[in-house]
Design a protein around this motif. Structure first.
Motif, PDB file in Angstrom:
ATOM      1  N   HIS A   3       0.835  -1.199   0.000  1.00  0.00           N
ATOM      2  CA  HIS A   3       0.000   0.000   0.000  1.00  0.00           C
ATOM      3  C   HIS A   3       0.872   1.252   0.000  1.00  0.00           C
ATOM      4  O   HIS A   3       0.623   2.204  -0.760  1.00  0.00           O
ATOM      5  CB  HIS A   3      -0.913  -0.013   1.233  1.00  0.00           C
ATOM      6  CG  HIS A   3      -1.421   1.335   1.624  1.00  0.00           C
ATOM      7  ND1 HIS A   3      -2.333   2.030   0.874  1.00  0.00           N
ATOM      8  CD2 HIS A   3      -1.129   2.122   2.701  1.00  0.00           C
ATOM      9  CE1 HIS A   3      -2.602   3.190   1.473  1.00  0.00           C
ATOM     10  NE2 HIS A   3      -1.877   3.264   2.576  1.00  0.00           N
ATOM     11  N   ARG A   7      -5.723   5.449  -3.484  1.00  0.00           N
ATOM     12  CA  ARG A   7      -5.865   4.107  -2.945  1.00  0.00           C
ATOM     13  C   ARG A   7      -6.206   3.111  -4.047  1.00  0.00           C
ATOM     14  O   ARG A   7      -6.956   3.430  -4.969  1.00  0.00           O
ATOM     15  CB  ARG A   7      -6.955   4.074  -1.876  1.00  0.00           C
ATOM     16  CG  ARG A   7      -6.557   4.730  -0.569  1.00  0.00           C
ATOM     17  CD  ARG A   7      -7.715   4.727   0.401  1.00  0.00           C
ATOM     18  NE  ARG A   7      -7.355   5.327   1.677  1.00  0.00           N
ATOM     19  CZ  ARG A   7      -8.232   5.764   2.554  1.00  0.00           C
ATOM     20  NH1 ARG A   7      -9.526   5.661   2.309  1.00  0.00           N
ATOM     21  NH2 ARG A   7      -7.835   6.295   3.699  1.00  0.00           N
ATOM     22  N   THR A   8      -5.665   1.917  -3.889  1.00  0.00           N
ATOM     23  CA  THR A   8      -5.953   0.823  -4.809  1.00  0.00           C
ATOM     24  C   THR A   8      -6.569  -0.325  -4.006  1.00  0.00           C
ATOM     25  O   THR A   8      -6.817  -0.200  -2.810  1.00  0.00           O
ATOM     26  CB  THR A   8      -4.672   0.353  -5.498  1.00  0.00           C
ATOM     27  OG1 THR A   8      -3.776  -0.157  -4.502  1.00  0.00           O
ATOM     28  CG2 THR A   8      -3.996   1.499  -6.252  1.00  0.00           C
ATOM     29  N   TRP A   9      -6.803  -1.443  -4.667  1.00  0.00           N
ATOM     30  CA  TRP A   9      -7.372  -2.592  -3.962  1.00  0.00           C
ATOM     31  C   TRP A   9      -6.475  -3.058  -2.825  1.00  0.00           C
ATOM     32  O   TRP A   9      -6.954  -3.564  -1.802  1.00  0.00           O
ATOM     33  CB  TRP A   9      -7.613  -3.741  -4.941  1.00  0.00           C
ATOM     34  CG  TRP A   9      -6.348  -4.411  -5.431  1.00  0.00           C
ATOM     35  CD1 TRP A   9      -5.643  -4.102  -6.562  1.00  0.00           C
ATOM     36  CD2 TRP A   9      -5.649  -5.487  -4.784  1.00  0.00           C
ATOM     37  NE1 TRP A   9      -4.536  -4.904  -6.665  1.00  0.00           N
ATOM     38  CE2 TRP A   9      -4.522  -5.779  -5.587  1.00  0.00           C
ATOM     39  CE3 TRP A   9      -5.862  -6.221  -3.626  1.00  0.00           C
ATOM     40  CZ2 TRP A   9      -3.619  -6.776  -5.268  1.00  0.00           C
ATOM     41  CZ3 TRP A   9      -4.956  -7.208  -3.292  1.00  0.00           C
ATOM     42  CH2 TRP A   9      -3.850  -7.485  -4.105  1.00  0.00           C
ATOM     43  N   VAL A  10      -5.156  -2.858  -2.998  1.00  0.00           N
ATOM     44  CA  VAL A  10      -4.229  -3.233  -1.934  1.00  0.00           C
ATOM     45  C   VAL A  10      -4.498  -2.398  -0.685  1.00  0.00           C
ATOM     46  O   VAL A  10      -4.523  -2.905   0.439  1.00  0.00           O
ATOM     47  CB  VAL A  10      -2.762  -3.041  -2.399  1.00  0.00           C
ATOM     48  CG1 VAL A  10      -1.798  -3.315  -1.248  1.00  0.00           C
ATOM     49  CG2 VAL A  10      -2.453  -3.944  -3.572  1.00  0.00           C
ATOM     50  N   SER A  11      -4.729  -1.091  -0.884  1.00  0.00           N
ATOM     51  CA  SER A  11      -5.015  -0.203   0.239  1.00  0.00           C
ATOM     52  C   SER A  11      -6.278  -0.628   0.965  1.00  0.00           C
ATOM     53  O   SER A  11      -6.306  -0.730   2.203  1.00  0.00           O
ATOM     54  CB  SER A  11      -5.153   1.235  -0.253  1.00  0.00           C
ATOM     55  OG  SER A  11      -4.037   1.625  -1.032  1.00  0.00           O
ATOM     56  N   HIS A  12      -7.338  -0.866   0.211  1.00  0.00           N
ATOM     57  CA  HIS A  12      -8.616  -1.232   0.823  1.00  0.00           C
ATOM     58  C   HIS A  12      -8.529  -2.604   1.504  1.00  0.00           C
ATOM     59  O   HIS A  12      -9.143  -2.816   2.562  1.00  0.00           O
ATOM     60  CB  HIS A  12      -9.714  -1.209  -0.227  1.00  0.00           C
ATOM     61  CG  HIS A  12     -10.027   0.170  -0.734  1.00  0.00           C
ATOM     62  ND1 HIS A  12     -10.626   1.135   0.060  1.00  0.00           N
ATOM     63  CD2 HIS A  12      -9.799   0.764  -1.943  1.00  0.00           C
ATOM     64  CE1 HIS A  12     -10.772   2.248  -0.638  1.00  0.00           C
ATOM     65  NE2 HIS A  12     -10.275   2.046  -1.856  1.00  0.00           N
ATOM     66  N   ALA A  13      -7.785  -3.524   0.892  1.00  0.00           N
ATOM     67  CA  ALA A  13      -7.608  -4.835   1.520  1.00  0.00           C
ATOM     68  C   ALA A  13      -6.887  -4.686   2.859  1.00  0.00           C
ATOM     69  O   ALA A  13      -7.267  -5.302   3.863  1.00  0.00           O
ATOM     70  CB  ALA A  13      -6.835  -5.764   0.601  1.00  0.00           C
ATOM     71  N   HIS A  14      -5.837  -3.851   2.882  1.00  0.00           N
ATOM     72  CA  HIS A  14      -5.085  -3.624   4.114  1.00  0.00           C
ATOM     73  C   HIS A  14      -5.980  -3.025   5.197  1.00  0.00           C
ATOM     74  O   HIS A  14      -5.942  -3.443   6.358  1.00  0.00           O
ATOM     75  CB  HIS A  14      -3.902  -2.695   3.828  1.00  0.00           C
ATOM     76  CG  HIS A  14      -3.088  -2.369   5.042  1.00  0.00           C
ATOM     77  ND1 HIS A  14      -2.274  -3.272   5.671  1.00  0.00           N
ATOM     78  CD2 HIS A  14      -2.972  -1.201   5.748  1.00  0.00           C
ATOM     79  CE1 HIS A  14      -1.681  -2.700   6.704  1.00  0.00           C
ATOM     80  NE2 HIS A  14      -2.088  -1.441   6.784  1.00  0.00           N
ATOM     81  N   TRP A  27      -9.421  -3.075   5.483  1.00  0.00           N
ATOM     82  CA  TRP A  27     -10.527  -3.905   5.958  1.00  0.00           C
ATOM     83  C   TRP A  27     -10.046  -5.173   6.658  1.00  0.00           C
ATOM     84  O   TRP A  27     -10.672  -5.638   7.612  1.00  0.00           O
ATOM     85  CB  TRP A  27     -11.459  -4.239   4.799  1.00  0.00           C
ATOM     86  CG  TRP A  27     -12.340  -3.070   4.470  1.00  0.00           C
ATOM     87  CD1 TRP A  27     -12.192  -2.188   3.448  1.00  0.00           C
ATOM     88  CD2 TRP A  27     -13.482  -2.638   5.217  1.00  0.00           C
ATOM     89  NE1 TRP A  27     -13.165  -1.222   3.492  1.00  0.00           N
ATOM     90  CE2 TRP A  27     -13.983  -1.479   4.572  1.00  0.00           C
ATOM     91  CE3 TRP A  27     -14.127  -3.101   6.359  1.00  0.00           C
ATOM     92  CZ2 TRP A  27     -15.094  -0.797   5.041  1.00  0.00           C
ATOM     93  CZ3 TRP A  27     -15.237  -2.422   6.834  1.00  0.00           C
ATOM     94  CH2 TRP A  27     -15.708  -1.288   6.179  1.00  0.00           C
TER      95      TRP A  27
END
Length: 479
Positions: free
Chosen positions: A348, A358-365, A367
C-alpha cells in the motif's frame, strides 16, 4: 503447692473444648446441579511419633450420576510436577471407584505412578455411596421442607481416603508452612472409558476454566495439623475451612504470580497488543499532525511483534498441537493474517507513492486490519473466560472493548468527514486525510529510511513516469 496433676486436670476441659471446636481443613465445589464440577477434599497431617516425618492424609468425595468422565485434584500450582489424584468409574457396576495417582512433566497425558515403588502411600478407602435422590435439589420457597428433585441429580458419591506416610513433601510440591499452598483441579464429564484401569487414557478436561473445566484453590497448611492419624471426615454441605479460591497474604500473591507463567505471559502480550497498541495505531494514522504514517507503522509493528510472541507462548502451552478450541483457531488465523497485513501495508505504501490514490491493496489492508482488530477483541474476552476470570472482571474488560470500539470508530468517522471538507477538485479523499500545511505526501510517508529507496521513477510501456520525482517535476512546471 499446686500439683501438676491438678493443673492438668483443670486444663483438660479446655483441651477437650478446643478439640470439639476444631474443624478439619476442607475445600468443596458443590456445582453438580448447575452442570459444574462437584467435589470436596479434606486435608490433615500429623508428625509421626517414631520417625518424626510428616504424614499427610487426604479425603475426597466426588458426585456422580453416570459412568462418564473423571475428576482430578493435584498438588502445586500447575500440572508439571503435580501429584494428581484422579477419580473415575461406574457407580452402578458394583465395582469400587478407581483412584489413579499420576504425575506429569509438562502439558501431556499424566502417567500413573506405580504404588509398589511408593511404600508410604496407602489407599485407605475407595467406595461408592448411594445418595437419596430426594435429598438433593433446591427447596421450594413456599414449602421449604419439600425438596424439588433436579432433572439429572447425582445418584452416587465416590468416597476416597488416602494416606501418605513419611510424605515426600518437596516432591509433592507441598509446603506445610505455607498459608496459601496451591492445589489444582480439573474435570471431564463426557469421556466414555473402554476400561477402568489405573492407567486408562484420559480425554482432555473441559477447556473453560473456573467451574467449567479446571481451576485452583489454596490451603492454609498450618491449620491442617491434627492429632488424629486418620484421613479427615468430609462434612457435606458445611462451609469451607482453611481454604480459599484466591491466594491469601503476600506469599500467596507471589505464588499466584509465579503459577502458570506461560498463560499469564500469553494473556498479557495479547492484551497489550489488542487493547492498547493496535487501536492506538489506527488513531495515530488519522491524526493530522506530525508524521502519522511513521507513528502508525512503528506502533503496528510493535503490536504485531507482541502478538506473534503471544502466539508462540500459546503454542508452547498446548505442546504444539493443532488448534482445538474456538479461541485457538481464531488466534492462529490472527497470527497468520498479520503476516499478510505486513506485506499489504508495505505494498500500500509503495503503490500510493506511485499512483497517489488508494488501490485494492489499500482497501484490503484497511478492511483486513479492521477484521483482525475485531477478532482480537473477541479472542481477548474468550481467553479471559477460558482462564477462569470472574464475571465482573470479564464484564469490565468487555465494557472497555465496547467503549474502545466506539471511540476508534468515531475517530475514524470524524477524520473522514474532516477530509471530505478539505478535498479539493481533482483530489482524492486519501490526499486530504494526510497531513496538510508545509508537509507534502513525501513527508507524510517518511519512514526514517533512506529517501533513495523511494525516490525512483517507474516507467510504463509508453515511457510515462510516475513516482516522487514525477510529482516534483509536475509541481515545478506549474510554478
Amino acid at each position: 503447692m499446686r500439683s501438676p496433676l491438678s493443673a492438668a486436670t483443670l486444663l483438660s476441659p479446655l483441651f477437650a473444648l478446643r478439640s470439639a471446636l476444631a474443624e478439619p481443613v476442607q475445600y468443596c465445589r458443590p456445582g453438580f446441579n448447575q452442570g459444574e464440577a462437584d467435589f470436596c477434599i479434606g486435608i490433615s497431617r500429623t508428625v509421626n511419633a517414631s520417625t518424626k516425618a510428616t504424614d499427610v492424609f487426604f479425603s475426597m468425595t466426588v458426585s456422580r450420576s453416570s459412568a462418564h468422565g473423571w475428576t482430578a485434584i493435584g498438588t502445586g500450582a500447575e500440572m508439571a510436577g503435580s501429584t494428581m489424584f484422579i477419580v473415575y468409574g461406574d457407580p452402578i457396576s458394583g465395582s469400587d471407584p478407581v483412584l489413579s495417582i499420576r504425575t506429569i512433566d509438562g502439558h501431556h497425558q499424566p502417567k500413573a505412578l506405580d504404588l509398589s515403588t511408593l511404600p508410604g502411600l496407602r489407599v485407605v478407602r475407595s467406595k461408592w455411596q448411594k445418595l437419596p435422590v430426594a435429598a438433593l435439589g433446591p427447596r421450594h420457597e413456599d414449602e421449604p421442607n419439600y425438596p424439588i428433585v433436579p432433572t439429572s441429580p447425582a445418584s452416587h458419591i465416590a468416597d476416597i481416603a488416602l494416606a501418605c506416610y513419611g510424605c515426600p513433601l518437596q516432591a509433592w510440591k507441598l509446603d506445610i508452612n505455607s498459608k496459601s499452598q496451591p492445589f489444582i483441579w480439573a474435570w471431564n464429564d463426557r469421556q466414555e472409558f473402554d476400561s477402568y484401569s489405573v492407567d486408562a487414557h484420559l480425554a482432555m478436561h473441559r477447556h473453560h476454566a473456573g467451574s467449567g473445566g479446571f481451576g485452583s484453590f489454596y490451603v492454609d497448611m498450618p491449620q491442617t495439623l491434627s492429632d488424629s492419624p486418620e484421613p479427615p471426615a468430609i462434612r457435606q454441605g458445611a462451609a469451607n475451612f482453611g481454604t480459599s479460591d484466591p491466594p491469601t497474604g503476600f506469599s500467596g500473591f507471589l505464588i499466584s504470580l509465579r503459577a502458570r507463567p506461560l498463560p499469564k505471559a500469553h494473556g498479557f502480550l495479547m492484551g497489550v497488543a489488542f487493547i492498547v497498541l493496535f487501536p492506538l495505531g489506527v488513531v495515530l494514522m488519522r491524526t493530522p499532525s506530525g508524521n502519522p504514517f511513521k507513528r502508525h507503522w512503528m506502533v503496528q509493528a510493535a503490536a504485531t511483534g507482541l502478538t506473534w510472541l503471544g502466539a508462540v507462548a500459546g503454542a508452547v502451552m498446548t505442546g504444539g498441537r493443532a488448534p482445538r478450541t474456538f479461541h485457538q483457531w481464531i488466534g492462529a488465523m490472527i497470527a497468520l493474517t498479520l503476516g499478510a497485513q505486513v506485506v499489504l501495508g508495505w505494498r500500500h505504501h509503495m503503490v500510493f507513492l506511485r499512483v497517489r490514490h488508494r488501490t485494492w491493496v489499500s482497501h484490503a489492508h484497511i478492511w483486513i486490519g479492521r477484521a483482525v482488530l475485531g477478532a482480537g477483541w473477541v479472542n481477548v474476552l474468550t481467553g479471559l473466560v477460558m482462564s477462569g476470570y470472574g464475571s465482573f472482571g470479564i464484564a469490565v474488560i468487555g465494557g472497555l472493548v465496547v467503549v474502545e470500539a466506539v471511540g476508534v470508530g468515531l475517530w475514524v468517522w470524524v477524520a473522514q468527514q474532516r477530509a471530505k471538507g478539505k478535498t479539493a477538485p481533482g483530489q482524492t479523499e486519501a490526499h486530504a486525510l494526510m497531513a496538510t500545511g508545509s508537509e507534502g505526501t513525501e513527508d507524510y510517508f517518511a519512514i526514517d529510511m533512506s529517501d533513495d529507496e523511494f525516490d525512483t521513477d517507474v516507467e510504463d510501456d509508453k515511457g510515462r513516469r510516475s513516482g516522487p520525482k514525477r510529482s516534483v517535476e509536475l509541481r515545478e512546471r506549474k510554478a
